[in-house]
Design a protein around this motif. Structure first.
Motif, short mmCIF file in Angstrom:
data_model
loop_
_atom_site.label_atom_id
_atom_site.label_comp_id
_atom_site.label_asym_id
_atom_site.label_seq_id
_atom_site.Cartn_x
_atom_site.Cartn_y
_atom_site.Cartn_z
N LEU A 135 36.69 41.14 54.88
CA LEU A 135 36.59 41.69 56.23
C LEU A 135 35.12 41.80 56.59
O LEU A 135 34.34 42.44 55.88
CB LEU A 135 37.26 43.07 56.29
CG LEU A 135 37.62 43.63 57.67
CD1 LEU A 135 38.69 42.77 58.32
CD2 LEU A 135 38.10 45.07 57.54
N HIS A 164 33.52 32.32 63.24
CA HIS A 164 33.13 33.72 63.17
C HIS A 164 33.23 34.35 64.54
O HIS A 164 33.27 33.67 65.57
CB HIS A 164 31.68 33.84 62.66
CG HIS A 164 31.54 33.35 61.25
ND1 HIS A 164 32.01 34.07 60.16
CD2 HIS A 164 30.99 32.21 60.75
CE1 HIS A 164 31.74 33.40 59.05
NE2 HIS A 164 31.13 32.28 59.38
N LEU A 165 33.23 35.67 64.56
CA LEU A 165 33.28 36.40 65.82
C LEU A 165 32.00 36.20 66.60
O LEU A 165 30.93 35.99 66.02
CB LEU A 165 33.44 37.90 65.55
CG LEU A 165 34.87 38.39 65.32
CD1 LEU A 165 34.82 39.84 64.94
CD2 LEU A 165 35.69 38.20 66.57
N PRO A 185 42.50 38.77 63.28
CA PRO A 185 42.12 39.83 64.21
C PRO A 185 41.88 39.28 65.60
O PRO A 185 41.55 38.11 65.77
CB PRO A 185 40.83 40.40 63.61
CG PRO A 185 40.87 39.99 62.18
CD PRO A 185 41.61 38.70 62.13
N VAL A 225 39.29 36.35 66.95
CA VAL A 225 38.83 35.55 65.82
C VAL A 225 39.65 34.28 65.75
O VAL A 225 40.87 34.33 65.76
CB VAL A 225 38.96 36.34 64.50
CG1 VAL A 225 38.43 35.53 63.33
CG2 VAL A 225 38.23 37.65 64.61
N ASN A 274 36.63 45.13 65.61
CA ASN A 274 37.74 44.70 66.48
C ASN A 274 39.03 45.43 66.12
O ASN A 274 39.78 45.88 67.00
CB ASN A 274 37.94 43.19 66.35
CG ASN A 274 37.10 42.41 67.34
OD1 ASN A 274 36.72 42.92 68.39
ND2 ASN A 274 36.77 41.18 66.99
N GLN A 304 44.11 41.32 54.48
CA GLN A 304 42.83 40.65 54.73
C GLN A 304 42.03 40.70 53.44
O GLN A 304 41.43 41.74 53.12
CB GLN A 304 42.06 41.36 55.85
CG GLN A 304 42.68 41.23 57.23
CD GLN A 304 42.43 39.86 57.83
OE1 GLN A 304 43.38 39.13 58.13
NE2 GLN A 304 41.19 39.49 58.00
N GLU A 319 34.90 41.99 62.44
CA GLU A 319 36.35 42.07 62.37
C GLU A 319 36.82 43.52 62.24
O GLU A 319 37.80 43.92 62.87
CB GLU A 319 36.86 41.24 61.19
CG GLU A 319 36.69 39.75 61.37
CD GLU A 319 37.01 38.96 60.11
OE1 GLU A 319 37.15 37.73 60.21
OE2 GLU A 319 37.12 39.57 59.03
#
Length: 371
Positions: A55, A236-237, A228, A231, A62, A52, A59
């Motif tokens: 980050l 975006h989360l 992740p 996602v 998660n 990644q 994320e």
């Protein structure tokens, strides 16, 4: 004589300009050579994480939730983290009885800085160390960054996510460019892997030794399985309440998985793989070659188990929300209660009538005997 560190910052549309970095404590100043650290190993989760390059806090949270969930069923190895590449991630267990993780083959020109990120009922701690470089690799500048993430509120603080990336750069002092931070070669640890939580917490298991330090140099290109959980590509989360709901679902599924493992036997050292039972009609001392699990079969089961674990860990599909309890309304529950009370009263009445009938029959028998 101490040599200053120059930050490399690019001006708008112009060449890089040199600036003095903020002052650092005396014991962390780059002019003072850091001693070669001990070659301590870390307790690292037996799993490979994707690369990644960057980050976000969501994320990282998660990844931590998923790692805590799988820590109930997967052991941790005693391994080295050495000269990690950009985007590498590792899950380690940091308990008070172990040294604080710091040795990773990189030299940092700045001390560690910590800050907290509130996320609803959770609090995420980030420990950031900047201006790192690999001694002896002739890197043009010190721009490596190590960030350690862990929950300090609302979840298990001992599970730590370590992520390596790039950040602001500064010049490397020439007298420190080739001084290693640990002694080589690294001697592999002979300690067995250990479970750190769950029903097997504290149990040790012998596993095949790793090929070398925990270094991820060969990874497939980023794709759906490298994203992740929760996602989506280009998005975006959701806010922190999604992390809370996912943590509740993780706890519920962890309890179910632990109950299933308790009800069925498993092969030694291979969690989740059922033991082969005896063949029907075979004698106890009779041993057939087909009843013995070969190394090939064991390796196949481990290969399948690991890939199922990775597919579940990095699946883009969010975890299902936990059940919200009974669906009946209060009126329906009260009606059921009244019905059950009526049935109980009817059964009590029948019992009383039956006892009275038996008492009457017994009295008539005694009268006949006496006459």
């Amino acid at each position: 004589m101490n040599m200053p560190i120059n930050h490399i910052q690019g001006g708008p549309g112009g060449p890089p300009v040199l600036q003095q970095p903020p002052p650092m404590p005396h014991h962390q100043h780059p002019g003072h050579q850091q001693p070669v650290s001990s070659n301590e190993t870390v307790l690292r989760l037996d799993a490979s994480l994707p690369v990644q390059p960057s980050l976000t806090h969501e994320e990282a949270a998660n990844f931590l939730i998923q790692a805590i969930r799988h820590s109930h069923t997967r052991p941790y190895r005693h391994e080295y983290i050495d000269k990690p590449g950009d985007g590498e991630m590792h899950i380690i267990c940091q308990v008070p009885s172990l040294p604080v993780f710091s040795a990773d083959g990189l030299r940092y020109l700045e001390g560690e800085h910590r800050y907290s990120v509130p996320m609803g009922n959770y609090e995420l701690e980030v420990a950031e160390t900047k201006y790192g470089f690999i001694p002896g690799m002739h890197e043009p500048s010190a721009s490596r960054v190590r960030r350690k993430y862990r929950f300090t509120k609302g979840n298990v603080p001992a599970v730590v996510l370590v992520h390596y990336t790039r950040g602001p750069a500064c010049a490397i002092p020439p007298h420190m460019a080739n001084i290693p931070v640990r002694s080589y070669p690294l001697v592999p640890s002979t300690e067995p892997a250990v479970f750190v939580m769950g029903e097997k917490a504290g149990q040790k298991v012998m596993m095949n030794p790793p090929a070398g330090p925990a270094v991820n140099h060969h990874h497939p290109p980023p794709g759906p399985h490298g994203i992740p959980p929760g996602v989506q590509m280009g998005h975006h989360l959701p806010p922190s309440h999604h992390v809370q709901a996912q943590a509740q679902a993780v706890n519920a599924q962890s309890a179910q998985l632990a109950a299933m493992n308790a009800r069925k036997g498993t092969l030694p050292g291979v969690p989740g793989v059922p033991k082969p039972g005896p063949r029907p009609g075979a004698d106890d001392d009779e041993e057939d070659e087909s009843d013995v699990i070969s190394h090939r079969d064991l390796a196949t089961m481990r290969f399948t188990r690991n890939h199922e674990f990775l597919a579940e860990l990095f699946s883009p599909e969010p975890l299902p929300a936990p059940s919200s309890g009974p669906s009946e309304t209060q009126e329906e529950l009260e009606a059921k209660l009244a019905k059950l009370n009526a049935e109980i009263e009817e059964l009590n009445q029948k019992t009383s009538d039956l006892q009275a009938s038996r008492q009457t029959t017994g009295n008539l028998g005694l009268n006949m005997i006496s006459t």
